[in-house]
Scaffold this active site. Structure first.
Site, short mmCIF file in Angstrom:
data_model
loop_
_atom_site.label_atom_id
_atom_site.label_comp_id
_atom_site.label_asym_id
_atom_site.label_seq_id
_atom_site.Cartn_x
_atom_site.Cartn_y
_atom_site.Cartn_z
N GLU A 268 12.38 -13.29 -12.11
CA GLU A 268 13.16 -14.27 -12.86
C GLU A 268 14.19 -14.98 -11.98
O GLU A 268 14.71 -16.04 -12.34
CB GLU A 268 13.87 -13.59 -14.03
CG GLU A 268 14.92 -12.59 -13.62
CD GLU A 268 15.17 -11.52 -14.68
OE1 GLU A 268 16.28 -11.49 -15.21
OE2 GLU A 268 14.24 -10.74 -14.97
N ARG B 242 15.21 -21.33 -16.60
CA ARG B 242 15.38 -21.02 -15.18
C ARG B 242 15.06 -22.23 -14.31
O ARG B 242 15.66 -22.40 -13.23
CB ARG B 242 14.48 -19.84 -14.78
CG ARG B 242 14.68 -18.57 -15.59
CD ARG B 242 16.03 -17.92 -15.36
NE ARG B 242 16.13 -16.67 -16.11
CZ ARG B 242 17.25 -16.12 -16.50
NH1 ARG B 242 18.40 -16.70 -16.23
NH2 ARG B 242 17.27 -14.99 -17.17
#
Length: 421
Positions: A311, A383
């Site tokens: 991530e 993200r």
């Protein structure tokens, strides 16, 4: 009411060193696990400093739809378990944790439970969980969103073999509910190396805090003993993965950013930022306030295996695109199944701004290049938006499309980010 943001949003450019001390919202990963365990516990409990974001509110909504009482009116969320004795419709939105964690919980109730979400979620993997539930005695209709399950008041449980190489959430989902299954659950992973292992370790640690017996002594196997889940109050740590763009801001501006209340011990994947930023040339240290990162304004490239902390890839890739030496990011083929195909998206968007990027099956190679302005597309992925604003802090004229997708884990991220400049 906050005025709508311009879209695409002009990312602020750092004209000098940024010096700031910030307080971040709570961890999504910890909040959503805590909510699930609270809803399954043997009494009421409180999730303190819960993250208020789209993902966590969707989780609260899903558990409420099943019959639990989740009071999200304050900073501390009180949860009262209840029998899941009704038909329900669950909106998973864009939340992988809701799509994957809630079906094993819903199977413990009685009634017909339907699941659906945002259109993009219909492309994200879920079949592993649905097949696993079938293997432990649950009736499921469908193999992708939308799907339905028929809950009959109990789940036999037992041994189940899964290939969780595309997402560690498949393992966590089964472990979280497994103690309430008649025979507990014995999850065995059979496939490529499990990604994002810290998230499974987080799940195991939280289960043990709730008094649940978990045997993880054998690699790729987790055995959860049947029994009650003790009611426990949780204090949620700040979201360390959400710290990535803020610490990156210190790096690209040659400034100093402190994230308050950074834990000295944690199972959060975001803690890996300390080592990664140090490798790239930053000074990283614990202070009385939290974690402080000081940048020099110049970044060194890295060769890093991000398999366990995938991530973090978007922000790390943005930093690598700005570095003065080559980088290679490896072990992250599984992030093609995240909110978007993050490897393809990063290669496309960074290249469009002048970066020299090569996309590989399981990673990215980046070489020094002069970047320029342009529109950075986010693919409804928070993200990706983080990566875009980091590049924008170092490059004139970057505009981030749909920056409000950051509300998934950080409501009002863009105004907060802009306030630091």
């Amino acid at each position: 009411m906050t005025a709508p943001l311009e879209d695409p949003w002009p990312a602020p450019r750092a004209r000098g060193p940024i010096d700031s001390v910030i307080t971040l919202p709570g961890s999504k990963s910890l909040t959503n696990r805590a909510l699930v365990l609270a809803a399954l516990a043997d009494g009421p409990s409180v999730v303190r400093r819960a993250l208020r974001s789209r993902d966590s509110l969707l989780m609260a909504g899903a558990l409420t739809a099943l019959g639990a009482v989740v009071d999200t009116s304050g900073d501390d969320w009180a949860v009262t378990p209840a029998a899941f004795d009704r038909d329900a419709s669950i909106d998973v939105g864009l939340a992988g944790t809701v799509m994957r964690f809630v079906p094993p919980v819903a199977a413990l109730g009685t009634g017909l439970v339907s699941f659906d979400g945002d259109p993009h979620m219909r492309q994200r993997p879920i079949g592993v969980i649905l097949d696993a539930l079938r293997a432990v005695g649950v009736t499921v209709e469908g193999d992708a969103l939308p799907f339905r399950l028929h809950a009959r008041g109990s789940v036999p449980g037992g041994v189940v073999t899964v290939d969780a190489s595309s997402s560690s959430q498949f393992v966590s989902a089964l472990l979280l509910a497994g103690a309430r299954y008649d025979a507990g659950i014995d999850v065995r992973h059979d496939g490529k190396p499990l990604p994002s292992l810290p998230h499974v370790e987080m799940t195991v640690e939280m289960l043990r805090e709730h008094g649940v017996g978990v045997d993880d002594a054998e690699p790729n196997r987790w055995v959860v003993a049947p029994g009650p889940i003790k009611a426990v109050d949780h204090v949620i740590e700040p979201d360390l993965s959400n710290a990535a763009p803020f610490l990156a801001l210190a790096a690209v501006s040659g400034g100093r950013v402190t994230v308050r209340d950074w834990p000295t011990r944690t199972t959060q994947a975001g803690d890996a930022l300390r080592g990664l930023l140090a490798q790239m040339g930053c000074d990283v240290s614990f202070t009385t306030d939290g974690l402080t990162v000081t940048g020099t304004g110049e970044l060194s490239g890295i060769d890093a295996d991000l398999h366990d902390v995938g991530e973090l890839t978007p922000v790390v890739a943005a930093l690598c695109a700005l570095a003065t030496s080559p980088s290679h990011l490896r072990g992250i083929g599984h992030i093609r199944g995240h909110e978007t195909d993050r490897l393809a998206a990063l290669a496309s968007e960074l290249t469009a701004l002048g970066a020299d990027v090569t996309e590989h099956a399981d990673g990215l190679s980046l070489r020094p290049a002069t970047l320029h302005g342009g529109t950075f597309h986010t693919y409804a992925d928070h993200r990706m938006a983080h990566a875009g604003v980091v590049v924008g802090a170092a490059v004139d004229g970057v505009r981030v499309e749909n920056v409000t997708t950051t509300s998934k884990t950080f409501i009002d991220f863009a105004p907060f980010w802009a306030s630091l400049f």
